[in-house]
Design an enzyme around this catalytic site. Structure first.
Site, mmCIF file in Angstrom:
data_model
loop_
_atom_site.group_PDB
_atom_site.id
_atom_site.type_symbol
_atom_site.label_atom_id
_atom_site.label_comp_id
_atom_site.label_asym_id
_atom_site.label_seq_id
_atom_site.Cartn_x
_atom_site.Cartn_y
_atom_site.Cartn_z
ATOM 1 N N ASP A 165 0.851 -1.201 0.000
ATOM 2 C CA ASP A 165 0.000 0.000 0.000
ATOM 3 C C ASP A 165 0.894 1.262 0.000
ATOM 4 O O ASP A 165 0.700 2.190 -0.811
ATOM 5 C CB ASP A 165 -0.889 -0.048 1.252
ATOM 6 N N GLY A 209 0.981 -10.141 4.357
ATOM 7 C CA GLY A 209 1.990 -9.364 5.072
ATOM 8 C C GLY A 209 1.473 -8.984 6.447
ATOM 9 O O GLY A 209 1.279 -9.846 7.318
HETATM 10 N N1 APR Z 1 5.285 -5.148 -4.791
HETATM 11 C C1 APR Z 1 4.687 -6.350 -4.600
HETATM 12 N N2 APR Z 1 4.443 -6.858 -3.378
HETATM 13 C C2 APR Z 1 4.839 -6.128 -2.309
HETATM 14 C C3 APR Z 1 5.446 -4.863 -2.418
HETATM 15 C C4 APR Z 1 5.672 -4.375 -3.732
HETATM 16 N N3 APR Z 1 6.239 -3.198 -3.955
HETATM 17 N N4 APR Z 1 5.703 -4.399 -1.162
HETATM 18 C C5 APR Z 1 5.277 -5.348 -0.303
HETATM 19 N N5 APR Z 1 4.763 -6.389 -0.979
HETATM 20 C C6 APR Z 1 4.209 -7.656 -0.500
HETATM 21 C C7 APR Z 1 4.531 -8.102 0.900
HETATM 22 O O1 APR Z 1 5.859 -8.633 0.946
HETATM 23 C C8 APR Z 1 3.485 -9.180 1.116
HETATM 24 O O2 APR Z 1 3.910 -10.406 0.495
HETATM 25 O O3 APR Z 1 2.786 -7.594 -0.492
HETATM 26 C C9 APR Z 1 2.272 -8.661 0.312
HETATM 27 C C10 APR Z 1 1.131 -8.118 1.158
HETATM 28 O O4 APR Z 1 1.632 -7.510 2.324
HETATM 29 P P1 APR Z 1 1.063 -6.143 2.921
HETATM 30 O O5 APR Z 1 1.451 -5.007 2.035
HETATM 31 O O6 APR Z 1 1.481 -6.087 4.348
HETATM 32 O O7 APR Z 1 -0.554 -6.306 2.782
HETATM 33 P P2 APR Z 1 -1.631 -7.051 3.725
HETATM 34 O O8 APR Z 1 -1.065 -8.211 4.454
HETATM 35 O O9 APR Z 1 -2.816 -7.260 2.847
HETATM 36 O O10 APR Z 1 -1.971 -5.980 4.837
HETATM 37 C C11 APR Z 1 -2.728 -4.850 4.495
HETATM 38 O O11 APR Z 1 -1.170 -3.336 5.474
HETATM 39 O O12 APR Z 1 -0.061 -1.596 4.464
HETATM 40 C C12 APR Z 1 -1.159 -1.953 5.202
HETATM 41 O O13 APR Z 1 -2.786 -0.338 4.513
HETATM 42 C C13 APR Z 1 -2.458 -1.704 4.462
HETATM 43 O O14 APR Z 1 -3.656 -1.929 6.497
HETATM 44 C C14 APR Z 1 -3.360 -2.564 5.264
HETATM 45 C C15 APR Z 1 -2.507 -3.781 5.532
#
Ligand code: APR
Length: 178
Positions: free
Chosen positions: A41, A130
């Protein structure tokens, strides 16, 4: 790594940064407040620029946010795409709170939004795996099954669904599930 479907449709796995890969729609792993965050995000908002949050502010003012399992669309700002679909995956607790249904639903929602906009290429991160704590070995087959079911539809105009996986461990889990 990829799988082919009738009509030249493809499901692909890529190791990389989702903000760098051209698509018609990039899916974001957002939260129900649509207020941004870390992880993918944060990366999408940094790369896309402030117009994404301005549009989300308007959506939030109208509807208060987005339910888990749903998604909302904005334009993509400086990203190499036309749209960002901000999808809200489930927070994983114990697997008994409809997490699997909700994870599948947010993938289906995004693919339906792609159809409504007549899009061809959609990229997804590993939603919920994540900060939201979904074990990737369990999340991968759910995400892939939703993508596969969509590509098997005869009426889909989507040509390519790409899972862009940020680290080797996540990539390997998706590769095993595929
Ligand atoms: N490109 C692709 N994947 C990515 C990137 C990127 N640039 N950056 C991180 N990731 C991966 C992480 O390594 C993980 O495998 O995206 C996957 C999802 O992780 P998160 O971003 O933590 O998403 P999620 O688990 O769905 O949690 C959502 O986190 O950032 C906050 O606002 C968001 O509150 C929400 C929560």
């Amino acid at each position: 790594m990829e799988r082919q479907f009738p009509g030249g449709k493809r499901l692909r796995l890529v190791l990389g940064d989702i903000t760098r890969i051209p698509a018609d729609a990039i899916v974001n792993a957002a939260n129900s407040h649509l207020c941004g965050g870390g992880g993918v995000d944060g990366a999408i908002h940094r790369a896309g620029g402030p117009s994404l949050m301005r549009e989300l502010d308007q959506i939030r003012a109208r509807s208060g946010g987005c339910p888990t399992g749903g998604a909302v669309a904005t334009s993509a700002g400086n990203l190499p795409a036309r749209f960002v679909f901000h999808a809200v995956g489930p927070v994983y607790r114990d697997g008994g709170r409809r997490e699997a249904d909700l994870l599948a639903a947010c993938h289906r929602t995004c693919l339906q939004m792609a159809e409504e906009r007549d899009l061809r290429v959609v990229t997804f991160p590993a939603i919920s795996t994540g900060v939201y704590g979904y074990p990737v070995a369990q999340a991968a087959p759910i995400a892939l099954a939703a993508a596969r079911a969509h590509l098997e539809r005869e009426d889909t105009r989507v040509r390519e669904i790409v899972f862009v996986l940020f680290d080797q461990c996540t990539f390997d889990a998706f590769a095993r599930a595929l």
